[in-house]
Motif scaffolding. Structure first.
Motif, short mmCIF file in Angstrom:
data_model
loop_
_atom_site.label_atom_id
_atom_site.label_comp_id
_atom_site.label_asym_id
_atom_site.label_seq_id
_atom_site.Cartn_x
_atom_site.Cartn_y
_atom_site.Cartn_z
N ASP A 179 0.84 -1.20 0.00
CA ASP A 179 0.00 0.00 0.00
C ASP A 179 0.87 1.24 0.00
O ASP A 179 0.58 2.23 -0.66
CB ASP A 179 -0.91 0.03 1.24
N ARG A 180 1.96 1.18 0.79
CA ARG A 180 2.82 2.36 0.91
C ARG A 180 3.58 2.62 -0.36
O ARG A 180 3.91 3.76 -0.67
CB ARG A 180 3.79 2.13 2.05
N GLU A 181 3.88 1.58 -1.11
CA GLU A 181 4.72 1.73 -2.29
C GLU A 181 3.96 2.27 -3.49
O GLU A 181 4.56 2.69 -4.46
CB GLU A 181 5.33 0.38 -2.64
N GLN A 182 2.60 2.23 -3.42
CA GLN A 182 1.84 2.67 -4.58
C GLN A 182 1.92 4.19 -4.74
O GLN A 182 1.96 4.93 -3.75
CB GLN A 182 0.37 2.25 -4.45
N VAL A 183 1.93 4.64 -5.93
CA VAL A 183 2.05 6.07 -6.22
C VAL A 183 0.67 6.71 -6.14
O VAL A 183 -0.26 6.27 -6.79
CB VAL A 183 2.66 6.28 -7.62
N TYR A 184 0.57 7.74 -5.32
CA TYR A 184 -0.68 8.49 -5.23
C TYR A 184 -0.68 9.55 -6.32
O TYR A 184 0.29 10.29 -6.50
CB TYR A 184 -0.80 9.15 -3.85
N HIS A 185 -1.77 9.62 -7.07
CA HIS A 185 -1.89 10.61 -8.13
C HIS A 185 -2.72 11.78 -7.60
O HIS A 185 -3.93 11.64 -7.40
CB HIS A 185 -2.57 10.01 -9.37
N ALA A 186 -2.07 12.91 -7.35
CA ALA A 186 -2.80 14.08 -6.86
C ALA A 186 -3.78 14.55 -7.93
O ALA A 186 -3.47 14.54 -9.12
CB ALA A 186 -1.82 15.20 -6.52
N PRO A 187 -4.98 14.94 -7.53
CA PRO A 187 -5.96 15.40 -8.53
C PRO A 187 -5.53 16.71 -9.17
O PRO A 187 -4.83 17.52 -8.54
CB PRO A 187 -7.24 15.58 -7.70
N GLU A 188 -5.96 16.90 -10.40
CA GLU A 188 -5.71 18.17 -11.08
C GLU A 188 -6.86 19.11 -10.75
O GLU A 188 -8.02 18.80 -10.99
CB GLU A 188 -5.63 17.95 -12.60
N ILE A 189 -6.55 20.25 -10.17
CA ILE A 189 -7.57 21.20 -9.71
C ILE A 189 -7.43 22.50 -10.52
O ILE A 189 -6.36 23.10 -10.53
CB ILE A 189 -7.43 21.49 -8.20
N ILE A 190 -8.50 22.89 -11.18
CA ILE A 190 -8.49 24.09 -12.01
C ILE A 190 -9.59 25.04 -11.52
O ILE A 190 -10.76 24.65 -11.50
CB ILE A 190 -8.73 23.76 -13.50
N PRO A 191 -9.24 26.27 -11.12
CA PRO A 191 -10.29 27.22 -10.73
C PRO A 191 -11.08 27.67 -11.96
O PRO A 191 -10.50 27.95 -13.01
CB PRO A 191 -9.51 28.38 -10.10
N LEU A 192 -12.38 27.73 -11.82
CA LEU A 192 -13.26 28.17 -12.91
C LEU A 192 -14.20 29.25 -12.39
O LEU A 192 -14.30 29.49 -11.18
CB LEU A 192 -14.07 26.98 -13.45
N TYR A 193 -14.91 29.87 -13.32
CA TYR A 193 -15.81 30.97 -12.96
C TYR A 193 -17.11 30.82 -13.73
O TYR A 193 -17.10 30.52 -14.92
CB TYR A 193 -15.16 32.32 -13.27
N GLY A 194 -18.23 31.04 -13.02
CA GLY A 194 -19.54 30.98 -13.65
C GLY A 194 -20.10 32.39 -13.82
O GLY A 194 -19.93 33.25 -12.94
N VAL A 195 -20.75 32.63 -14.95
CA VAL A 195 -21.32 33.95 -15.22
C VAL A 195 -22.55 34.14 -14.35
O VAL A 195 -23.52 33.38 -14.45
CB VAL A 195 -21.67 34.10 -16.71
N SER A 196 -22.52 35.16 -13.48
CA SER A 196 -23.65 35.45 -12.60
C SER A 196 -24.65 36.36 -13.31
O SER A 196 -24.36 36.92 -14.38
CB SER A 196 -23.16 36.12 -11.31
N THR A 197 -25.82 36.50 -12.72
CA THR A 197 -26.88 37.33 -13.34
C THR A 197 -26.40 38.75 -13.57
O THR A 197 -26.65 39.34 -14.63
CB THR A 197 -28.12 37.34 -12.44
N LYS A 198 -25.70 39.31 -12.59
CA LYS A 198 -25.25 40.70 -12.70
C LYS A 198 -24.23 40.89 -13.81
O LYS A 198 -24.14 41.97 -14.41
CB LYS A 198 -24.65 41.14 -11.35
N MET A 199 -23.46 39.85 -14.12
CA MET A 199 -22.38 39.97 -15.10
C MET A 199 -22.81 39.59 -16.52
O MET A 199 -22.00 39.65 -17.44
CB MET A 199 -21.21 39.07 -14.67
N VAL A 200 -24.07 39.17 -16.70
CA VAL A 200 -24.53 38.75 -18.03
C VAL A 200 -24.35 39.84 -19.09
O VAL A 200 -23.88 39.55 -20.20
CB VAL A 200 -26.00 38.28 -17.97
N PRO A 201 -24.71 41.12 -18.82
CA PRO A 201 -24.54 42.15 -19.87
C PRO A 201 -23.11 42.26 -20.41
O PRO A 201 -22.91 42.57 -21.57
CB PRO A 201 -24.97 43.45 -19.16
N LEU A 202 -22.12 41.99 -19.54
CA LEU A 202 -20.73 42.11 -19.95
C LEU A 202 -20.29 40.93 -20.82
O LEU A 202 -19.40 41.07 -21.66
CB LEU A 202 -19.85 42.21 -18.70
N PHE A 203 -20.94 39.77 -20.65
CA PHE A 203 -20.49 38.56 -21.34
C PHE A 203 -21.39 38.15 -22.50
O PHE A 203 -21.03 37.25 -23.26
CB PHE A 203 -20.38 37.40 -20.33
N GLN A 204 -22.56 38.79 -22.63
CA GLN A 204 -23.48 38.30 -23.66
C GLN A 204 -23.01 38.62 -25.07
O GLN A 204 -23.34 37.92 -26.03
CB GLN A 204 -24.88 38.87 -23.42
#
Length: 581
Positions: free
Chosen positions: A368-393
């Protein structure tokens, strides 16, 4: 609801009044969900009993596979071979060479007709598509070219909206074409109608009569038709010499060999490594700590080189055989919660030479100790909120669109340039127009700020978007979650007699098994380690170990597991080196 019932009746006239009333009930809850496809098309989904039953695109109604399992004869059906399902679920259209032509002929359809796709031996549809040509055109083209534009399949995202159940086993109305192929050709040559008779070739007859969804469920779709023929061809050669058997094995493709290796290590791990007390067990831990240790010397498991491509699909296939049960106890993190050790496949599995159950059990902890742990790939993302829709539409994005930081930056830069907002006197500044004012400035700032620096413009934009993050675990599909990912939280607590304990939380979010971490720490520092439910967090546990063990924990997480420091909180509480207490 009344309008929907009339639309369904018009779209599917072969539904009886009773079936229609059962399909669109009067009193039961019916939910309507609006989603967007990868192409940006708006799709309306109708849900009943927590399953999607219909979806509507451009005012056209289509049934889901859940509906077709209840009403399998709702649409004209075309059959294909099990290996094709994997391609359809991956987004491919159904080509005519992949359509099985029965002796009685193909169903008569016109171009643009809505059709179902089934697998040989089972009438339960696994896909819904639109015919790109009529039946006559298909035959005239020599069954070549694209036959059906596939809209929805079993195993796709729409299917995942439901209870994720598997296709039922529905017996074909007529015998399958493969079993009657030779007889069918003779009858056609004689100009007679096909008749039901037993095949002169018993092998062919058995192959067809036994073809049911059980074979599909036991991964026939992934093994492929060729492997089934190879397994039958190999049966008479059981008494062959080891050299001949080795040559026969070498004739398999690398993908087939990797599939066989995964199956061997899977059953080996369940039979010799996994104990009932370890359940629930993270799927990543099962692969890393159990299956890897069962891999023969000189060979290496690589899911990408198999036909499954993802470990989650491999486990899903094993779940279809009812060998084990996998559940998502935490969002995006799957665990094995149940194993049927009495399953015939596990009982029949013979441990390869060089391994033994006893030695495997003894070596499991050290391996168990010898197995290689694969760290997850973490990417920050952003969702368009209601207030920001005019800027992104202007860039074609709407509320809920998910973007990376670089995509946000490019969209803002393009918006500023398209609207000529760069300050002519100082290009480090951007003029604030009404849309930027409403989206990025507080009410108290709107009368005071007329220009923003580029960096401030971008940082304000990111702050006002909805924070998301994408986590990709080894061998699994990426998962997008709301908010910022919680760091691994390390704290010190005081217990009775002024004793300190180290508490570690949120290990599951990073694909780490808390029990495995507790066992390793306990062995390293020779101190008692336990796990307990995390207060205020459902389905999570925390590790508690005696003493201030942050120094050892930091070395394990940062150096051995290669986790970035920014995702670990509390490392500053480590004891000072050289200080004795």
């Amino acid at each position: 609801r009344r309008k929907l019932r009339s639309d369904v009746a018009a779209a599917f006239p072969n539904l009886s009044a009773e079936q229609l009333a059962e399909f669109i009930p009067n009193k039961e809850e019916l939910n309507v969900i609006k989603i967007y496809s990868h192409k940006g098309e708006a799709v309306t989904v109708y849900m009943n009993h927590r399953n999607p039953i219909l979806f509507e695109v451009e005012k056209t109604l289509y049934p889901t596979v859940y509906t077709l399992w209840v009403y399998p004869d709702l649409l004209p059906a075309f059959s294909t071979w099990p290996p094709v399902l994997q391609k359809l679920a991956g987004g491919a259209d159904l080509m005519l060479p992949g359509v099985a032509v029965p002796p009685s002929g193909l169903p008569g359809v016109e171009r643009g007709a809505l059709c179902a796709v089934t697998l040989l031996g089972n009438r339960a549809p696994v896909a819904v598509g639109v015919a790109t040509m009529s039946t006559e055109e298909m035959l005239a083209a020599g069954m070549k070219g694209k036959g059906f534009a596939v809209l929805h399949t079993y195993l796709d995202h729409l299917w995942e909206y439901g209870d994720k159940s598997y296709p039922p086993t529905l017996a074909p109305l007529v015998p399958d074409p493969a079993g009657k192929e030779s007889a069918g050709h003779e009858e056609e040559q004689e100009g007679k109608e096909p008749v039901t008779s037993s095949s002169p070739d018993p092998v062919k007859h058995v192959a067809i009569s036994d073809l049911s969804l059980k074979e599909t469920d036991s991964c026939a779709e992934l093994m492929g038709k060729e492997e089934l023929h190879e397994s039958r061809a190999a049966e008479p050669a059981e008494d062959a010499s080891p050299e001949e058997q080795q040559e026969a094995e070498d004739t398999r493709t690398p993908q087939e060999q990797m599939d066989a290796l995964f199956n061997q290590c899977f059953f080996h791990a369940l039979k010799c490594k996994v104990k009932k007390s370890e359940l629930p067990l993270l799927t990543s831990t099962f692969l890393r700590s159990h299956m890897f240790s069962c891999c023969p010397a000189g060979q290496q498991l690589d899911i990408k080189k198999s036909s499954y491509k993802k470990f989650s699909k491999f486990l899903q296939c094993m779940q279809q055989q009812k060998i084990l049960q996998v559940k998502e106890l935490n969002k995006g993190v799957e665990s094995i919660v149940e194993v049927d050790w009495k399953h015939p496949d596990i009982k029949a599995f013979a441990v390869p030479e060089g391994f033994s159950s006893a030695s495997a059990a003894q070596d499991s902890k050290s391996e168990d100790r010898e197995q290689v742990y694969h760290a997850p790939e973490i990417i920050p993302l952003y969702g368009v909120s209601t207030k920001m829709v005019p800027l992104f539409q202007e860039s074609g994005h709407r509320k809920g669109s998910v973007l990376s930081s670089s995509e946000v930056r490019n969209i803002i830069i393009n918006y500023v340039k398209a609207n000529e907002l760069v300050d002519e006197t100082n290009k480090n500044f951007v003029k604030v127009n009404p849309i930027l004012c409403d989206c990025l400035l507080d009410k108290s700032e709107q009368d005071e700020i007329s220009h923003l620096k580029w960096d401030e413009l971008l940082s304000r934009c990111l702050e006002r978007l909805q924070p998301l993050h994408q986590v990709t675990f080894f061998g699994q599909e990426p998962v997008v979650r709301k908010g910022n990912i919680e760091p691994i939280d390390i704290t010190l607590a005081q217990r009775s007699s002024n004793k300190k304990v180290t508490i570690i939380k949120n290990l599951e979010l990073y694909g780490l098994d808390p029990q495995c971490v507790a066992n390793i720490l306990q062995q390293k520092v020779q101190a008692s380690a336990t796990i307990s439910p995390t207060p205020g967090a459902k389905d999570r546990v925390q590790v508690q170990i005696q003493g201030n063990q942050i120094h050892h924990l930091a070395k394990m997480l940062l150096e051995e597991y290669q986790l970035p420091r920014k995702y670990i909180q509390g490392l500053e509480k480590a004891p000072k080196l050289g200080r004795k207490k």
